[in-house]
Design a protein around this motif. Structure first.
Motif, PDB file in Angstrom:
ATOM      1  N   PHE A  76       0.833  -1.198   0.000  1.00 28.48           N
ATOM      2  CA  PHE A  76       0.000   0.000   0.000  1.00 28.48           C
ATOM      3  C   PHE A  76       0.869   1.250   0.000  1.00 28.48           C
ATOM      4  CE2 PHE A  76      -3.297  -2.883   0.987  1.00 28.48           C
ATOM      5  CZ  PHE A  76      -4.505  -2.239   0.752  1.00 28.48           C
ATOM      6  N   VAL A  77       0.334   2.269  -0.663  1.00 31.63           N
ATOM      7  CA  VAL A  77       0.932   3.593  -0.613  1.00 31.63           C
ATOM      8  C   VAL A  77      -0.124   4.572  -0.124  1.00 31.63           C
ATOM      9  CG1 VAL A  77       2.746   3.290  -2.328  1.00 31.63           C
ATOM     10  CG2 VAL A  77       0.427   3.789  -3.083  1.00 31.63           C
ATOM     11  N   GLY A  78       0.337   5.678   0.437  1.00 29.29           N
ATOM     12  CA  GLY A  78      -0.588   6.674   0.955  1.00 29.29           C
ATOM     13  C   GLY A  78      -0.218   7.142   2.343  1.00 29.29           C
ATOM     14  N   LYS A  79       0.562   6.327   3.063  1.00 27.31           N
ATOM     15  CA  LYS A  79       1.030   6.746   4.378  1.00 27.31           C
ATOM     16  C   LYS A  79       2.230   7.677   4.208  1.00 27.31           C
ATOM     17  CE  LYS A  79       2.654   4.864   8.789  1.00 27.31           C
ATOM     18  NZ  LYS A  79       2.997   3.637   9.553  1.00 27.31           N
ATOM     19  N   ASP A  80       2.278   8.692   5.064  1.00 27.32           N
ATOM     20  CA  ASP A  80       3.354   9.705   5.009  1.00 27.32           C
ATOM     21  C   ASP A  80       3.410  10.387   3.648  1.00 27.32           C
ATOM     22  OD1 ASP A  80       4.081   9.014   7.614  1.00 27.32           O
ATOM     23  OD2 ASP A  80       5.486   7.476   6.925  1.00 27.32           O
ATOM     24  N   SER A  81       2.233  10.613   3.065  1.00 25.86           N
ATOM     25  CA  SER A  81       2.177  11.290   1.768  1.00 25.86           C
ATOM     26  C   SER A  81       0.830  11.990   1.645  1.00 25.86           C
ATOM     27  CB  SER A  81       2.376  10.282   0.628  1.00 25.86           C
ATOM     28  OG  SER A  81       1.280   9.388   0.577  1.00 25.86           O
ATOM     29  N   GLU A  82       0.379  12.222   0.410  1.00 25.72           N
ATOM     30  CA  GLU A  82      -0.917  12.877   0.229  1.00 25.72           C
ATOM     31  C   GLU A  82      -2.066  12.058   0.806  1.00 25.72           C
ATOM     32  OE1 GLU A  82       1.682  14.279  -3.205  1.00 25.72           O
ATOM     33  OE2 GLU A  82       1.283  12.372  -2.182  1.00 25.72           O
ATOM     34  N   GLY A  83      -1.891  10.752   0.853  1.00 24.14           N
ATOM     35  CA  GLY A  83      -2.971   9.891   1.298  1.00 24.14           C
ATOM     36  C   GLY A  83      -3.429  10.152   2.722  1.00 24.14           C
TER      37      GLY A  83
END
Length: 391
Positions: A76-83
């Protein structure tokens, strides 16, 4: 729809010992997925057999080696970013984004993680969901409306997972818009809450059957046959049993052996189901021959109100026993239909009638027994549109 429960166990939850307790409680309760930071994947593998999802921790390093114990089942992506709002969305954001916005240089990601702070984040989640296999949407100040919008917009394009903190919230997520999310991501340390959330998932997946009473037209001794007892790994309640019968279109409700008697101890894990040729209903809505059942198979347990659940077969006992042939008449689409089955001639085999729980040995013509009737033909346990004569 197959529902799933995910347990959140990344470093936002606490130190490893705190995360470990949550993960262990989840595995014991039967969660489908554990979501952790990438560095914890191997640790989770050591705790039990469960699907592991991971937040990527280094977008610049992509391990292209063969999968091993440190590889997650989904990234998964989205943590510590725009998510999650760590990086602000562009001021001119107008709902134009995709998973690559979150991916950066990491092409391993199959899932997007987005916290819904406002309408822009909801739109951002929707755009990412169009490309993601899994989409986790965690509502903040508002939860139901964003979930409704995402279900209606991208429900068919992604496995939509709603962030929840309790079993009650999970039930709402599974029921939203009468469709519900595909899964829930539970953020809770409470073992009872975790277990209840898994129970909510199971209840959401279960089939509700419409049972009907049919009039007994004949009860007669039928000689000896190979009789099958289904012993499950589940204790059944007093109003539960299984659906069995000689004809797939009409299955008789046969009670589990939950009742005490002066001569035989109760065996609430057992249904004395009938002869080897008969069908038993399975959780997928199909049927199996009793003779085919073996340890590890799943059968459907049903109560007298038509609520269903699944049970694992622990053992099947086949023995020669004297039998009754029970015949009933039921109203079908083309008029009165006749269905029948063979049941053991013994006082411990009981069926529900309109007058209450009744032993097969006490059944008489004119009694009304509980039946599941569907006016369809079956081939290898599957419904088919063809004419089949059973008699």
């Amino acid at each position: 729809m197959s529902r799933s429960v995910w347990i959140k166990a990344d470093d936002d939850v606490g130190d490893w010992e705190t995360r470990k307790k949550r993960i262990t409680a989840g595995i014991e309760a039967g969660v489908d997925w554990v979501l952790v930071d990438e560095g914890d994947v191997e640790r989770v593998r050591e705790l039990g057999d469960v699907n592991v999802a991971a937040f990527r921790t280094d977008a610049d390093v992509v391990d292209e080696a063969e999968p091993d114990e440190s590889e997650a089942d989904a990234y998964f992506v989205g943590k510590d970013s725009e998510g999650d709002g760590t990086i602000d969305l562009p001021e001119d954001f107008s709902g134009s984004a995709d998973l690559s916005t979150l991916r950066r240089r990491d092409d391993r990601a199959q899932g997007a993680y987005v916290r819904i702070f406002d309408e822009n984040y909801e739109a951002f989640a929707g755009e990412a969901a169009a490309e993601a296999e899994y989409t986790i949407a965690v509502g903040e100040d508002w939860t139901i409306i964003p979930l409704e919008n995402l279900i209606s917009r991208v429900g068919d394009e992604t496995h939509l997972i709603a962030g929840v903190t309790s079993a009650a919230e999970a039930q709402t997520a599974f029921e939203t818009l009468e469709i519900g999310s595909d899964g829930v991501l539970l953020d809770s340390d409470d073992p009872d809450e975790i277990r209840q959330t898994c129970e909510v998932r199971d209840a959401a997946e279960r089939e509700q059957l419409e049972l009907t009473y049919a009039e007994v037209t004949e009860v007669e001794r039928a000689g000896m046959a190979d009789r099958v007892c289904i012993d499950t790994g589940t204790l059944m309640e007093h109003d539960e049993g299984m659906l069995v019968g000689s004809m797939s279109r009409g299955l008789f409700f046969v009670h589990a052996e939950t009742a005490e008697s002066p001569y035989v101890a109760s065996r609430p894990f057992r249904v004395n189901a009938g002869a080897v040729h008969a069908y038993v209903r399975t959780p997928d809505g199909g049927t199996k021959y009793l003779a085919e059942l073996k340890s590890g198979d799943e059968v459907q347990v049903v109560d007298t109100d038509g609520h269903t659940r699944e049970a694992i077969v622990g053992r099947v006992k086949i023995e020669k026993r004297p039998m009754f042939r029970v015949e009933v008449e039921v109203e079908g689409e083309d008029g009165t239909d006749r269905v029948e089955t063979l049941l053991q001639n013994a006082e411990t085999i009981k069926v529900p009638t309109s007058e209450g729980r009744t032993a097969v040995t006490d059944l008489e013509t004119g009694d009304e027994v509980l039946l599941y009737y569907e006016d369809v033909a079956r081939h290898f346990g599957e419904e088919v549109e063809e004419s089949i004569i059973e008699k």
